[in-house]
Write a protein that holds these residues in place. Structure first.
Motif, short mmCIF file in Angstrom:
data_model
loop_
_atom_site.label_atom_id
_atom_site.label_comp_id
_atom_site.label_asym_id
_atom_site.label_seq_id
_atom_site.Cartn_x
_atom_site.Cartn_y
_atom_site.Cartn_z
N LEU B 77 0.82 -1.22 0.00
CA LEU B 77 0.00 0.00 0.00
C LEU B 77 0.85 1.27 0.00
N ALA B 78 2.08 1.15 0.49
CA ALA B 78 2.92 2.34 0.68
C ALA B 78 3.00 3.24 -0.56
N PRO B 79 3.35 2.72 -1.75
CA PRO B 79 3.45 3.64 -2.89
C PRO B 79 2.12 4.29 -3.26
N SER B 80 1.04 3.53 -3.24
CA SER B 80 -0.27 4.13 -3.56
C SER B 80 -0.60 5.25 -2.60
N LYS B 82 1.34 6.91 -0.58
CA LYS B 82 2.25 8.05 -0.64
C LYS B 82 1.85 8.97 -1.80
N MET B 83 1.26 8.39 -2.83
CA MET B 83 0.81 9.19 -3.97
C MET B 83 -0.58 9.74 -3.74
N SER B 290 2.67 4.41 10.08
CA SER B 290 4.11 4.45 9.79
C SER B 290 4.44 5.58 8.83
N LYS B 291 3.45 6.39 8.48
CA LYS B 291 3.63 7.49 7.53
C LYS B 291 4.31 7.01 6.24
N PHE B 292 3.92 5.83 5.79
CA PHE B 292 4.37 5.25 4.53
C PHE B 292 5.86 4.91 4.51
N SER B 339 -0.21 10.39 20.68
CA SER B 339 1.16 10.88 20.85
C SER B 339 1.59 11.71 19.65
N GLU B 340 1.01 11.45 18.47
CA GLU B 340 1.38 12.23 17.28
C GLU B 340 1.03 13.71 17.49
#
Lengths: 501, 359
Positions: B77-80, B82-83, B290-292, B339-340
């Protein structure tokens, strides 16, 4: 207002500011961008609440917690960005947030208009109004609510010289009626023209006030920036100019099918700065984006780019940015929307430097060495104020954001440099630095296209000025010979003659 | 009076310290909740949670296996994401990859195992890729809404899987597929170092590191970041937004397909509509937390799987209501997300004299 302090994070927007506003006067609040003028006035109109300090109206201490409180104290503010509802009529907007009958509102609007010399059509919808009409409506709205203290935030930024003159006469009428008017501005000639008294802010602190009669542009500007700056913009003469861009019959429609550019033809030469003047939204954005390949042009349009090195002529119409990039067209573009188009706000400075050159090299990996060097070079040479290179660009101030953008665009030694509102929102010092950079490019033989809004600057900086009016070329004039009045007229009517246009 | 303001910057160690404090605080609050509701010793409960996830060798490997599945989908999922392409169709992309892997195991079992596995790997990846390519190309050409489109693709994938489960039903009438090729394990990922799931770990960790490099160091990764931040800026920088969208989302789907392959060939050796088991959605939480950053995903996946395993364990061994374990998980997640806020903002207590002046 006494000892007003307002802080955003670690930044003091106002620090122990004391300001008096007298009945029946026009007060100019003068200061560079970011000097805290608007913040100070927002505390008077109830948008912000001061961190400390006190406010008295007519000698009585008051607490202004919301715009409603401000209205109750007869304080009204006309913001830079109009707070009107587009699909409502003028009268409906006037009634927004207060109780009352539509008919009374219409009568009230008429009375106010007659009294001060406005023209507002009560039944006209806001989306059909021109910028000037909207502003007038904002003023009427505030007056209808019984304001005695009117604050106008940079009211002339969106007006033509003629409209400005009209606004000033209304302001004088209000003053004669015993109202207090505060005008926030950084245009010195307006200050001298309209106000009785000038109060100057610098970096959130109150510098002092003077009666307009006792001062002049030079000493006001000294108060504003803290030291003497030359207001003269250099305009070097380049002897040898060559045609760089030939635009013919360029027409562009937006995605609603509205014609935004109508049969525009002009040439741009290497070694000159071509100014483009016009009321905001006359097609400036579409013109630059069409050249950059970001806007599709209509049939018959032609944009010929002449490469200074090879002498080749390239047709740019019908090409997308990728094709223009691969043709090796050496153009640079500083768009109006800096963080929304020119830069990526969430990235740091080196990553933003990479934007124009990330495809360089055959490897699939990006090479960060050059962007890092360029980033520190830009920061050093243009004096970008930043904690470090790793800072997100969106966290920099407006002037520094612009320096990063301009620095990157001129780093590629462009043959054609296009800038849209390059100094909007920047203080005098930064603006002068930008003009200097443009002049250097011009001396190198670059064709510079400068879309601007300040006519004084256009007339001092540009060799030629093309005036756009509703998407058409109203005329092209010599920057050294033209006058402001002439351009102002051309901005509102084709050729400056047909007043019914 | 307390004022909230945005932090200009924060050193990395401090942001991790805040997160650690959040977890400790969550455990303390949980302890009170556990005691108040069940009158049990909270430490015993925590011990049981830990025991449930790591207590025995079998449990440990079970946990690792689960972490790898979740991690693989999160990495996909990370690349999707992040885009800023909201691919919520991972569930379907995993299933389709799994169905293709199972089909290979059933119909191609005469092919030598190593070659078969290669074919399965490639076809599963392609299947997942095609499943995400369809919404991606529609987005690029017709500007359709990717959230709805990818979600709908999930249902098609589930129905298709149900069809194939019925087709391959074994034994007849059970409405499920028994372990495929149980006798000689054709198309099963082999055990290495004597561990049956070690190869899953190797594949997923490789993908994790490669994806990290892809997003951080390559031209493609840069394009993804720019398109995600602003499509206008991307166009300005001569990036073909449509092309990048289709390419990136297809990669995303292909890795989901690989996750389906691992689930079938490396883990369950069967296929059912539950093969993805909701991980396609849990992975969205992992990706966001994990913010990608795919390396951080390892930690987050571990945390989520640990909590799930632990919750099941305490529910069964203390015979307490399932809802209490869910509450415990919820409280931990709440503190981590909270915490964020303290990482991005700071609180200051204004001095008293200022207040009196204003009032």
């Amino acid at each position: 207002m006494t000892d007003i302090t307002k802080r955003f994070g670690d930044v003091y927007a106002n620090r122990n500011v004391c300001l008096n506003i007298y009945k029946g006067e026009i007060l100019s609040l003068l200061g560079e961008n970011g000097s805290g003028k608007t913040t100070l006035m927002n505390m008077l109109s109830g948008i912000y609440f001061p961190d400390s300090g006190s406010i008295e109206v007519n000698g009585v201490p008051v607490v202004i917690k919301s715009p409603k409180d401000a209205f109750a104290l007869h304080i009204g503010m006309i913001h830079q960005h109009f707070k009107l509802i587009d699909v409502f009529t003028a009268a409906e907007n006037v009634l927004l947030g207060i109780n009352g009958k539509l008919k009374d509102a219409k009568d009230g609007i008429k009375q106010i208009c007659d009294k001060y010399g406005f023209a507002v059509e009560s039944d006209k919808k806001v989306y059909e109004m021109s910028v000037s009409e909207k502003q007038t409506l904002e003023i009427v709205k505030v007056l209808y609510r019984g304001a005695d203290i009117l604050i106008l935030d940079e009211p002339t930024a969106v007006l033509t010289p003629q409209e400005t003159e009209k606004l000033f006469s209304v302001m004088r009428a209000m003053k004669a009626d015993g109202k207090s008017v505060v005008i926030i501005t950084h245009k010195l000639h307006e200050v001298l023209d309209i106000s009785d008294r000038v109060a100057v802010l610098r970096k959130g602190e109150y510098i002092g006030d003077v009666n307009t009669g006792d001062t002049d542009a030079q000493s006001l500007s000294n108060m504003m920036v803290g030291r003497s700056v030359s207001l003269n913009i250099e305009r070097p003469i380049v002897e040898k100019t060559t045609t760089r861009l030939k635009v013919e019959h360029l027409s562009v429609r937006d995605n609603l099918g509205v014609l935004r550019l109508d049969d525009v033809s002009f040439d741009a030469f290497g070694g000159e700065i071509l100014g483009i003047a016009g009321i905001t939204g006359s097609g400036q954005k579409e013109l630059l984006e069409a050249i950059a390949g970001l806007q599709a042009a209509e049939k018959r349009s032609s944009i010929i780019y002449m490469d200074p090195k090879t002498g080749m002529e390239e047709q740019l119409c019908g090409k997308n940015p990728q094709q223009i990039y691969s043709m090796g067209v050496g153009f640079a573009f500083v768009p109006e929307d800096r963080l929304g188009m020119g830069l990526v706000g969430s990235m740091d400075i080196p990553d933003n430097m990479l934007l124009r050159s990330y495809l360089d090299g055959k490897s699939g990996f990006v090479n960060m060495k050059k962007p890092k060097e360029l980033a520190s070079q830009v920061v050093d040479e243009l004096g970008v104020v930043t904690p470090n290179l790793k800072t997100q660009v969106s966290k920099l101030s407006g002037g520094n954001v612009q320096k990063v953008l301009v620095g990157r665009e001129i780093a590629g030694d462009p043959a054609l440099l296009m800038t849209a509102y390059a100094v909007r929102g920047l203080d005098i010092n930064t603006s002068m630095a930008i003009y200097q950079l443009l002049n250097e490019q011009k001396k190198k033989g670059t064709a510079v296209i400068y879309v601007g809004e300040d006519l004084d600057v256009l007339l001092e900086l540009c060799d030629r000025i093309m005036v756009l009016c509703s998407g058409r070329v109203s005329g092209i004039v010599d920057g050294r010979a033209a006058t402001k009045e002439q351009i102002g007229l051309m901005m509102t009517s084709i050729g400056g003659t047909d007043k019914n246009d | 009076m307390i004022r909230i303001s945005r932090r200009a910057s924060i050193p990395r160690w401090r942001s991790w310290l805040i997160r650690l404090l959040a977890i400790i605080l969550a455990l303390m609050v949980n302890a009170v909740v556990i005691y108040a509701l069940t009158k049990m010793n909270p430490l015993k409960v925590y011990e049981a949670m830990f025991d449930g996830a790591f207590g025995t060798n079998r449990r440990l490997w079970n946990t690792i296996q689960e972490v790898m599945m979740l991690l693989c989908i999160s990495v996909a999922l990370a690349p999707s994401f992040k885009m800023r392409f909201w691919n919520i169709g991972a569930e379907g992309q995993v299933l389709i990859g799994g169905v293709v892997a199972a089909a290979c195991m059933i119909y191609l079992k005469s092919i030598p195992s190593a070659l078969l596995l290669m074919i399965m790997f490639i076809l599963s990846a392609m299947a997942g890729g095609i499943w995400s390519f369809i919404p991606a190309i529609s987005k690029a050409k017709l500007n359709t809404n990717e959230t709805l489109f990818t979600l709908m693709m999930n249902y098609i994938a589930i129905q298709l899987t149900a069809y194939f489960v019925a087709l391959w039903e074994n034994p007849k009438g059970s409405n499920c597929v028994n372990i495929i090729n149980q006798q000689n394990g054709e198309g099963w990922l082999p055990a290495i170092f004597g561990k049956p799931y070690a190869i899953n770990v190797i594949i997923v960790m490789t993908l994790t590191v490669l994806m990290y490099l892809y997003l951080r160091r390559t031209k493609h990764g840069y394009e993804i970041a720019v398109v995600g931040a602003s499509k206008n800026t991307a166009r300005y920088a001569a990036i073909d937004v449509g092309k990048v969208t289709v390419r990136t989302v297809s990669i995303s789907g292909a890795i989901c397909g690989i996750a389906g392959f691992i689930a079938v060939a490396g883990q369950s050796h069967t296929i059912s509509v539950n093969t993805a088991g909701g991980r396609g959605f849990v992975a969205i939480i992992v990706a966001w937390l994990s913010k990608f950053n795919t390396l951080v995903m390892v930690l987050i996946s571990l945390l989520l799987v640990f909590m799930e395993k632990g919750a099941t364990e305490i529910a069964s061994s203390f015979n307490i209501n399932d809802n209490i374990s869910k509450m415990i998980m919820g409280i931990i997640l709440f503190f981590i997300l909270g915490s964020e806020f303290f990482i991005n903002y700071k609180l200051e207590i204004a001095k008293a004299e200022h207040i009196s002046k204003e009032a």
